[in-house]
Design a protein around this motif. Structure first.
Motif, PDB file in Angstrom:
ATOM      1  N   GLU A 189       0.844  -1.195   0.000  1.00 58.43           N
ATOM      2  CA  GLU A 189       0.000   0.000   0.000  1.00 58.43           C
ATOM      3  C   GLU A 189       0.887   1.256   0.000  1.00 58.43           C
ATOM      4  OE1 GLU A 189      -0.491  -2.165   3.177  1.00 58.43           O
ATOM      5  OE2 GLU A 189      -0.982  -3.455   1.479  1.00 58.43           O
ATOM      6  N   THR A 190       0.480   2.240  -0.754  1.00 59.75           N
ATOM      7  CA  THR A 190       1.127   3.563  -0.905  1.00 59.75           C
ATOM      8  C   THR A 190       2.455   3.504  -1.660  1.00 59.75           C
ATOM      9  OG1 THR A 190       2.443   3.649   1.170  1.00 59.75           O
ATOM     10  CG2 THR A 190       0.095   4.262   1.306  1.00 59.75           C
ATOM     11  N   CYS A 191       2.906   2.326  -2.086  1.00 58.69           N
ATOM     12  CA  CYS A 191       4.154   2.243  -2.857  1.00 58.69           C
ATOM     13  C   CYS A 191       3.916   2.749  -4.285  1.00 58.69           C
ATOM     14  CB  CYS A 191       4.666   0.805  -2.923  1.00 58.69           C
ATOM     15  SG  CYS A 191       5.320   0.158  -1.371  1.00 58.69           S
ATOM     16  N   ASP A 192       4.931   3.365  -4.855  1.00 56.77           N
ATOM     17  CA  ASP A 192       4.897   3.697  -6.269  1.00 56.77           C
ATOM     18  C   ASP A 192       5.162   2.443  -7.092  1.00 56.77           C
ATOM     19  OD1 ASP A 192       4.470   6.302  -5.582  1.00 56.77           O
ATOM     20  OD2 ASP A 192       6.350   7.075  -6.401  1.00 56.77           O
ATOM     21  N   TYR A 193       4.620   2.417  -8.306  1.00 57.88           N
ATOM     22  CA  TYR A 193       4.906   1.291  -9.187  1.00 57.88           C
ATOM     23  C   TYR A 193       4.979   1.758 -10.636  1.00 57.88           C
ATOM     24  CZ  TYR A 193      -0.178   1.118 -10.184  1.00 57.88           C
ATOM     25  OH  TYR A 193      -1.465   1.416 -10.556  1.00 57.88           O
ATOM     26  N   LEU A 194       5.735   0.995 -11.431  1.00 59.46           N
ATOM     27  CA  LEU A 194       5.805   1.192 -12.872  1.00 59.46           C
ATOM     28  C   LEU A 194       4.859   0.191 -13.518  1.00 59.46           C
ATOM     29  CD1 LEU A 194       9.703   1.430 -13.251  1.00 59.46           C
ATOM     30  CD2 LEU A 194       8.069   3.286 -12.830  1.00 59.46           C
ATOM     31  N   ASP A 195       3.955   0.678 -14.350  1.00 62.06           N
ATOM     32  CA  ASP A 195       2.947  -0.182 -14.975  1.00 62.06           C
ATOM     33  C   ASP A 195       3.422  -0.590 -16.368  1.00 62.06           C
ATOM     34  OD1 ASP A 195       0.714  -1.444 -15.998  1.00 62.06           O
ATOM     35  OD2 ASP A 195      -0.684  -0.084 -14.996  1.00 62.06           O
ATOM     36  N   ASN A 196       3.770  -1.849 -16.513  1.00 64.50           N
ATOM     37  CA  ASN A 196       4.256  -2.344 -17.809  1.00 64.50           C
ATOM     38  C   ASN A 196       3.157  -2.404 -18.854  1.00 64.50           C
ATOM     39  OD1 ASN A 196       7.034  -2.745 -17.221  1.00 64.50           O
ATOM     40  ND2 ASN A 196       6.516  -4.609 -16.086  1.00 64.50           N
ATOM     41  N   LEU A 197       1.913  -2.280 -18.435  1.00 64.69           N
ATOM     42  CA  LEU A 197       0.801  -2.249 -19.389  1.00 64.69           C
ATOM     43  C   LEU A 197       0.540  -0.837 -19.890  1.00 64.69           C
ATOM     44  CD1 LEU A 197      -1.675  -4.693 -17.600  1.00 64.69           C
ATOM     45  CD2 LEU A 197       0.070  -5.223 -19.323  1.00 64.69           C
ATOM     46  N   CYS A 198       1.245   0.141 -19.330  1.00 61.60           N
ATOM     47  CA  CYS A 198       1.078   1.550 -19.729  1.00 61.60           C
ATOM     48  C   CYS A 198       2.445   2.191 -19.968  1.00 61.60           C
ATOM     49  CB  CYS A 198       0.310   2.325 -18.661  1.00 61.60           C
ATOM     50  SG  CYS A 198      -1.357   1.731 -18.367  1.00 61.60           S
ATOM     51  N   GLN A 199       3.294   1.501 -20.749  1.00 63.98           N
ATOM     52  CA  GLN A 199       4.615   2.030 -21.118  1.00 63.98           C
ATOM     53  C   GLN A 199       5.445   2.444 -19.888  1.00 63.98           C
ATOM     54  OE1 GLN A 199       1.735   3.421 -22.993  1.00 63.98           O
ATOM     55  NE2 GLN A 199       2.112   1.526 -24.118  1.00 63.98           N
ATOM     56  N   ARG A 200       5.305   1.681 -18.833  1.00 64.22           N
ATOM     57  CA  ARG A 200       6.053   1.910 -17.586  1.00 64.22           C
ATOM     58  C   ARG A 200       5.786   3.286 -16.978  1.00 64.22           C
ATOM     59  NH1 ARG A 200      11.811  -1.091 -16.473  1.00 64.22           N
ATOM     60  NH2 ARG A 200      11.040  -3.221 -16.730  1.00 64.22           N
ATOM     61  N   THR A 211      -5.777  -6.525  -5.209  1.00 68.10           N
ATOM     62  CA  THR A 211      -6.615  -7.639  -5.622  1.00 68.10           C
ATOM     63  C   THR A 211      -6.615  -7.716  -7.147  1.00 68.10           C
ATOM     64  OG1 THR A 211      -8.567  -6.204  -5.540  1.00 68.10           O
ATOM     65  CG2 THR A 211      -8.063  -7.503  -3.562  1.00 68.10           C
ATOM     66  N   PHE A 212      -7.212  -8.778  -7.699  1.00 71.74           N
ATOM     67  CA  PHE A 212      -7.024  -9.068  -9.117  1.00 71.74           C
ATOM     68  C   PHE A 212      -8.358  -9.299  -9.816  1.00 71.74           C
ATOM     69  CE2 PHE A 212      -3.271 -10.144  -6.772  1.00 71.74           C
ATOM     70  CZ  PHE A 212      -2.254  -9.592  -7.532  1.00 71.74           C
ATOM     71  N   GLU A 213      -8.594  -8.479 -10.846  1.00 71.92           N
ATOM     72  CA  GLU A 213      -9.789  -8.598 -11.672  1.00 71.92           C
ATOM     73  C   GLU A 213      -9.452  -8.552 -13.155  1.00 71.92           C
ATOM     74  OE1 GLU A 213     -12.132  -5.329 -10.370  1.00 71.92           O
ATOM     75  OE2 GLU A 213     -12.788  -6.323  -8.518  1.00 71.92           O
ATOM     76  N   SER A 214      -8.167  -8.345 -13.480  1.00 74.93           N
ATOM     77  CA  SER A 214      -7.717  -8.267 -14.873  1.00 74.93           C
ATOM     78  C   SER A 214      -6.200  -8.437 -14.876  1.00 74.93           C
ATOM     79  CB  SER A 214      -8.110  -6.927 -15.502  1.00 74.93           C
ATOM     80  OG  SER A 214      -7.526  -5.859 -14.779  1.00 74.93           O
ATOM     81  N   GLU A 215      -5.603  -8.361 -16.064  1.00 75.61           N
ATOM     82  CA  GLU A 215      -4.154  -8.515 -16.180  1.00 75.61           C
ATOM     83  C   GLU A 215      -3.428  -7.463 -15.343  1.00 75.61           C
ATOM     84  OE1 GLU A 215      -0.594  -8.452 -19.579  1.00 75.61           O
ATOM     85  OE2 GLU A 215      -2.696  -8.163 -20.167  1.00 75.61           O
ATOM     86  N   VAL A 216      -2.378  -7.895 -14.656  1.00 75.23           N
ATOM     87  CA  VAL A 216      -1.541  -7.004 -13.854  1.00 75.23           C
ATOM     88  C   VAL A 216      -0.084  -7.298 -14.191  1.00 75.23           C
ATOM     89  CG1 VAL A 216      -0.777  -6.393 -11.522  1.00 75.23           C
ATOM     90  CG2 VAL A 216      -3.206  -6.794 -11.974  1.00 75.23           C
ATOM     91  N   ASP A 217       0.689  -6.244 -14.460  1.00 75.44           N
ATOM     92  CA  ASP A 217       2.122  -6.382 -14.751  1.00 75.44           C
ATOM     93  C   ASP A 217       2.816  -5.116 -14.249  1.00 75.44           C
ATOM     94  OD1 ASP A 217       4.633  -6.945 -15.669  1.00 75.44           O
ATOM     95  OD2 ASP A 217       4.057  -7.237 -17.772  1.00 75.44           O
ATOM     96  N   ARG A 218       3.266  -5.146 -12.993  1.00 71.29           N
ATOM     97  CA  ARG A 218       3.787  -3.960 -12.334  1.00 71.29           C
ATOM     98  C   ARG A 218       5.114  -4.233 -11.636  1.00 71.29           C
ATOM     99  NH1 ARG A 218      -1.857  -2.450  -9.158  1.00 71.29           N
ATOM    100  NH2 ARG A 218      -3.126  -2.036 -11.033  1.00 71.29           N
ATOM    101  N   ILE A 219       5.898  -3.172 -11.517  1.00 71.83           N
ATOM    102  CA  ILE A 219       7.126  -3.205 -10.728  1.00 71.83           C
ATOM    103  C   ILE A 219       6.953  -2.204  -9.586  1.00 71.83           C
ATOM    104  CG2 ILE A 219       9.628  -2.876 -10.686  1.00 71.83           C
ATOM    105  CD1 ILE A 219       9.550  -3.328 -13.773  1.00 71.83           C
ATOM    106  N   TYR A 220       6.745  -2.709  -8.388  1.00 72.89           N
ATOM    107  CA  TYR A 220       6.619  -1.846  -7.209  1.00 72.89           C
ATOM    108  C   TYR A 220       8.008  -1.458  -6.726  1.00 72.89           C
ATOM    109  CZ  TYR A 220       1.615  -2.627  -6.962  1.00 72.89           C
ATOM    110  OH  TYR A 220       0.271  -2.640  -7.256  1.00 72.89           O
ATOM    111  N   LEU A 221       8.147  -0.199  -6.316  1.00 70.80           N
ATOM    112  CA  LEU A 221       9.459   0.383  -6.032  1.00 70.80           C
ATOM    113  C   LEU A 221       9.625   0.679  -4.544  1.00 70.80           C
ATOM    114  CD1 LEU A 221       9.355   2.964  -8.970  1.00 70.80           C
ATOM    115  CD2 LEU A 221      10.265   0.622  -9.036  1.00 70.80           C
ATOM    116  N   SER A 222      10.865   0.512  -4.065  1.00 68.44           N
ATOM    117  CA  SER A 222      11.201   0.822  -2.670  1.00 68.44           C
ATOM    118  C   SER A 222      10.179   0.185  -1.724  1.00 68.44           C
ATOM    119  CB  SER A 222      11.253   2.339  -2.463  1.00 68.44           C
ATOM    120  OG  SER A 222      12.216   2.916  -3.321  1.00 68.44           O
ATOM    121  N   THR A 223      10.023  -1.111  -1.847  1.00 70.21           N
ATOM    122  CA  THR A 223       8.992  -1.833  -1.106  1.00 70.21           C
ATOM    123  C   THR A 223       9.493  -2.275   0.266  1.00 70.21           C
ATOM    124  OG1 THR A 223       9.667  -3.927  -2.126  1.00 70.21           O
ATOM    125  CG2 THR A 223       7.938  -2.662  -3.229  1.00 70.21           C
TER     126      THR A 223
END
Length: 317
Positions: A189-200, A211-223
């Motif tokens: 929660e509150t972490c920044d992430y890069l969304d690989n589905l939106c050109q990072r 939670t999950f309701e569709s495709e997810v492809d993210r890089i969460y940062l400083s976790t």
């Protein structure tokens, strides 16, 4: 499976086996019944079972077993890059190389493997590797199983070059879940992430949990160093503890992408979730002679137990 061999078996809890292609695997077992299996192809953990024999890692029923490529599932080591951002193969070459058993590894810090069954693996560059990535390194990987069945991976990467180099690394972990719609991740929660589905593009996580309701492809940062994956239907929680790995990849391909993947069943996205400790945003830089250490520890506990302690765990950084 294959057959066991007496090539190397100093302890009764360790056994060398071979898969259908003759690739060696090391089986680790502890007295209470938990077990793990590590393939020398890619240094990949391909099985982790609890004391009841239940498989905790996902491997696709369509996984392609070759001698040159890791299978879809388990825990794959992505090094020295993640993604497809250079002339190197996607996610780096380490996961498709044959590792060797390291019979004489340098000592780990005290308590690094006390009370654990473990195997040490080693990867060094070949002449062909040096043409693609001209850096001399030693990558040591220890995979261990505690008496309670916790799985741990400790990586040590040393620069034995004459010049500095940088790398990214990901422990690409596929968890086996009951149903992806019944799963949530807490701790990001509150972490920044890069969304690989939106050109990072960079976003900030707004939800109380993922939670999950569709495709997810993210890089969460400083976790945080502790994150939990809660499976409501199984009433089971995976607790992920990490060190030296600031980022975390969260991925599920969902229905459309799953159908386009040759080594994943059409509906298997429902039974898998990748939550992978990583160092991506800021690559690790090593000067000649320097060594980096990163660690991952996975614990599977009943959710009823974890709920009592989750706030404390997720407050640990």
């Amino acid at each position: 499976m294959g057959h066991s061999t007496s090539l190397w078996n100093p302890m009764p809890e360790l056994e060398i086996m071979k898969d259908c292609n003759g690739v060696e695997q090391v089986a680790l077992r502890v007295p209470r019944g938990a077990s793990a299996r590590v393939s020398l192809l890619g240094g990949q953990v391909i099985s982790w079972r609890n004391e009841r024999g239940e498989e905790l890692l996902f491997t696709s029923i369509k996984a392609i077993f070759k001698t040159t490529k890791v299978v879809r599932g388990g825990i794959a080591i992505c090094f020295p890059q993640f993604g497809n951002c250079s002339a190197l193969e996607q996610h780096g070459f380490a996961r498709n190389k044959m590792w060797s058993i390291d019979y004489d590894p340098p000592p780990l810090p005290p308590n690094g493997s006390n009370g654990k069954v473990f195997v040490d693996l080693l990867l060094k560059p070949s002449e062909d590797d040096l043409k693609c990535w001209p850096h001399c390194y030693e990558f040591r990987l220890r995979v261990s199983l505690s008496m309670d069945g916790d799985l741990a991976l400790i990586s040590r990467i040393r620069n034995i070059n004459g010049k500095p180099f940088s790398f990214s690394i990901v422990y690409h972990t596929y968890f086996s879940v009951s149903d992806i719609s019944e799963v949530r991740i807490e701790g990001l929660e509150t972490c920044d992430y890069l969304d690989n589905l939106c050109q990072r593009e960079r976003y900030t996580e707004q939800g109380d949990a993922i939670t999950f309701e569709s495709e997810v492809d993210r890089i969460y940062l400083s976790t945080p160093n502790v994150v939990a994956v809660l499976d409501h239907e199984k009433k089971q929680t995976f607790v992920i503890r990490k060190g030296g790995l600031p980022d975390m990849v969260v991925w599920n391909p969902w229905e459309k992408k799953a159908k386009s993947m040759a080594d994943l069943g059409d509906d298997e996205y429902k039974q898998m979730l990748c939550v992978a400790a990583a160092a991506i945003e800021r690559p690790i830089s090593l000067k000649p002679g320097e060594e980096w250490t990163g660690s991952l520890e996975l614990t599977a506990v009943p959710s009823s137990y974890c709920s009592d302690h989750l706030d404390h765990l997720l407050g640990t950084t």
